[in-house]
Scaffold this motif. Structure first.
Motif, PDB file in Angstrom:
ATOM      1  N   LYS A 151       0.805  -1.221   0.000  1.00 52.49           N
ATOM      2  CA  LYS A 151       0.000   0.000   0.000  1.00 52.49           C
ATOM      3  C   LYS A 151       0.840   1.275   0.000  1.00 52.49           C
ATOM      4  O   LYS A 151       0.319   2.368   0.137  1.00 52.49           O
ATOM      5  CB  LYS A 151      -0.960  -0.011   1.192  1.00 52.49           C
ATOM      6  CG  LYS A 151      -1.926  -1.192   1.174  1.00 52.49           C
ATOM      7  CD  LYS A 151      -2.825  -1.203   2.386  1.00 52.49           C
ATOM      8  CE  LYS A 151      -3.777  -2.388   2.381  1.00 52.49           C
ATOM      9  NZ  LYS A 151      -3.093  -3.671   2.529  1.00 52.49           N
ATOM     10  N   LEU A 222      -8.435   2.434  -5.105  1.00 55.47           N
ATOM     11  CA  LEU A 222      -7.216   2.315  -4.320  1.00 55.47           C
ATOM     12  C   LEU A 222      -6.408   1.081  -4.702  1.00 55.47           C
ATOM     13  O   LEU A 222      -6.954   0.061  -5.124  1.00 55.47           O
ATOM     14  CB  LEU A 222      -7.564   2.234  -2.826  1.00 55.47           C
ATOM     15  CG  LEU A 222      -8.223   3.466  -2.200  1.00 55.47           C
ATOM     16  CD1 LEU A 222      -8.650   3.166  -0.772  1.00 55.47           C
ATOM     17  CD2 LEU A 222      -7.261   4.657  -2.230  1.00 55.47           C
ATOM     18  N   THR A 224      -4.426  -2.247  -3.784  1.00 57.84           N
ATOM     19  CA  THR A 224      -4.609  -3.284  -2.759  1.00 57.84           C
ATOM     20  C   THR A 224      -3.438  -4.256  -2.852  1.00 57.84           C
ATOM     21  O   THR A 224      -2.537  -4.102  -3.673  1.00 57.84           O
ATOM     22  CB  THR A 224      -5.910  -4.073  -3.000  1.00 57.84           C
ATOM     23  OG1 THR A 224      -5.734  -4.933  -4.141  1.00 57.84           O
ATOM     24  CG2 THR A 224      -7.088  -3.158  -3.240  1.00 57.84           C
ATOM     25  N   ALA A 339      -9.390  -0.041   2.919  1.00 54.54           N
ATOM     26  CA  ALA A 339      -9.229   0.984   3.957  1.00 54.54           C
ATOM     27  C   ALA A 339      -9.515   0.440   5.353  1.00 54.54           C
ATOM     28  O   ALA A 339      -8.672   0.523   6.250  1.00 54.54           O
ATOM     29  CB  ALA A 339     -10.139   2.169   3.644  1.00 54.54           C
TER      30      ALA A 339
END
Length: 426
Positions: A151, A222, A224, A339
């Protein structure tokens, strides 16, 4: 052979599943394992962080080989302590594990040995890092130097995004891993994963794959740890594999040996295949997750024999053979991932899904009163085989659709690039 497998994720379940088929295996232990791994190994309550306890367990159980699944214990020197105790280990020493533990170290190695990679600069403070971005412009890639569980990399399409990523690193979001930042040129091309088994001198090509890092369909959202993968990677032709060996892998092994840190274990090269050829994005010093879950079902040969060969410096006369079929895995993740994944929800239908002829690898499950529950972000990997990626994908999604888990989700477009190629007859 008595074997101890370190780890608890989907990668380790795939390794346990494959190691368990070896005629060389006498007993397989896993620390700490998971409910899926428990079908193939005896799970033991050992922490990967307690190196002394791992060494003592190995002595007490007369372990012949330790297989280290995740990167953190390797970077922390677990292999060093095992080797010092006279215990064979599949995985690099801490010095060699810097290839993953420090992105800056790897970039400097590339520069020194002429290994193709993106132009870069290293920074220990936000002011100079932002000045560099201002001068170079966007798109640009910002990376925390150390381990960040997949990340710590931001592909910034604007300078403001890059500034925010720099602030995240230096604000402590990634702990000590963000104390230094590597900023790289943005490369255009197609990403691929290339694996090699290494014994310090010899690198044995060990399969290719492509994964999907973004959480959303169409490769959006996002980053991952990976939402799915397939193997083989169509872009990694025989000629491209030979070129990667010659230009990237072999100079790396030579360089590490010259530094006094010969690399053993599995070397995982994340590549960008550009119009000018392959370029190294980053190295990992362990199998990819979820790439391992598509490599293991395709491997014909005895994984345990190959791992022991790597640990003993005996790969020169060994080879790896692969099934012709393609494999594709779909990751089922918990609501809120990456998240803030929500744990504890019940998962039903796993046995029914297995009736579709797929392999289901547990990545983040626990057992509660006989029911599987979510115990992580990425929870299950459903892996199908087929004559091509399209067929493998159809098999995987048939099984996914039999799993009853309202609080889980997956991407429905895993393998889209390969499927598009196959539909076009390319």
């Amino acid at each position: 052979m008595k074997v101890l497998l370190i780890g608890s994720g989907g990668r380790e379940h795939a390794l346990a599943w494959k190691i368990a088929t070896s005629p060389m295996l006498e007993k397989l232990y896993a620390a700490p394992g998971n409910p899926g791994i428990a079908r193939h190994a005896e799970c033991v309550a050992l922490s990967e962080k307690d190196h002394g306890a791992v060494v003592e367990f190995c002595r007490g159980q007369a372990i012949d080989l330790v297989v280290v699944g995740p990167e953190a214990p390797l970077v922390a020197g677990l292999a060093d302590e095992l080797i010092e105790a006279g215990i064979a280990v599949f995985g690099p020493t801490a010095e060699a594990a810097r290839l993953e533990g420090s992105k800056g170290f790897t970039k400097d190695l590339c520069s020194r040995y002429g290994i193709p990679t993106a132009a870069y600069a290293r920074f220990a403070d936000a002011v100079h890092a932002k000045d560099y971005v201002r001068n170079v412009g966007a798109p640009i890639v910002v990376k925390a130097d150390g381990l960040a569980a997949g990340k710590g990399v931001v592909i910034a399409m604007s300078e403001d995004e890059a500034y925010a990523a720099i602030d995240d690193c230096f604000s402590g979001l990634f702990g000590a891993s963000g104390a230094e930042v590597v900023i790289e040129e943005f490369l255009e091309g197609e990403e691929a994963s290339f694996f090699c088994l290494c014994d310090g001198k010899i690198a044995l090509p060990f399969g290719t794959a492509q994964d999907h890092k973004r959480v959303g369909e169409g490769d959006t959202g996002l980053n991952t740890g990976g939402m799915g993968a397939y193997s083989p990677a169509p872009v990694m032709t025989e000629a491209m594999v030979e070129r990667c060996m010659r230009e990237i892998i072999e100079p790396t092994l030579k360089g590490m040996a010259e530094m006094g840190a010969p690399f053993t274990g599995v070397l995982y090269a994340g590549l960008m295949i550009t119009p000018d050829g392959p370029s190294l994005i980053e190295y990992n010093v362990r199998f990819g997750d979820p790439e391992c879950q598509v490599l293991m079902p395709r491997l014909k040969d005895d994984l345990l024999a190959l791992m022991k060969g790597a640990a003993d410096g005996q790969l020169a006369h060994m080879s790896a053979r692969w099934r012709e079929e393609a494999a594709l895995t779909v990751v089922l993740a918990a609501e809120g991932y990456p998240a803030a994944p929500k744990k504890g929800s019940a998962i039903n239908g796993i046995e029914a899904a297995g009736e579709e002829g797929v392999e289901i690898f547990h990545a983040g499950t626990a057992l509660r009163d006989g029911v599987f529950v979510a115990n992580g972000g990425r929870v299950l990997n459903v892996t199908g085989l087929g004559a091509n990626v399209t067929a493998a994908r159809e098999a995987a999604y048939r099984a996914v659709d039999r799993i009853d888990w309202p609080q889980g989700f997956c991407r429905r477009d895993i393998g889209w690039r390969a499927v598009k190629r196959e539909a076009a007859g390319v």
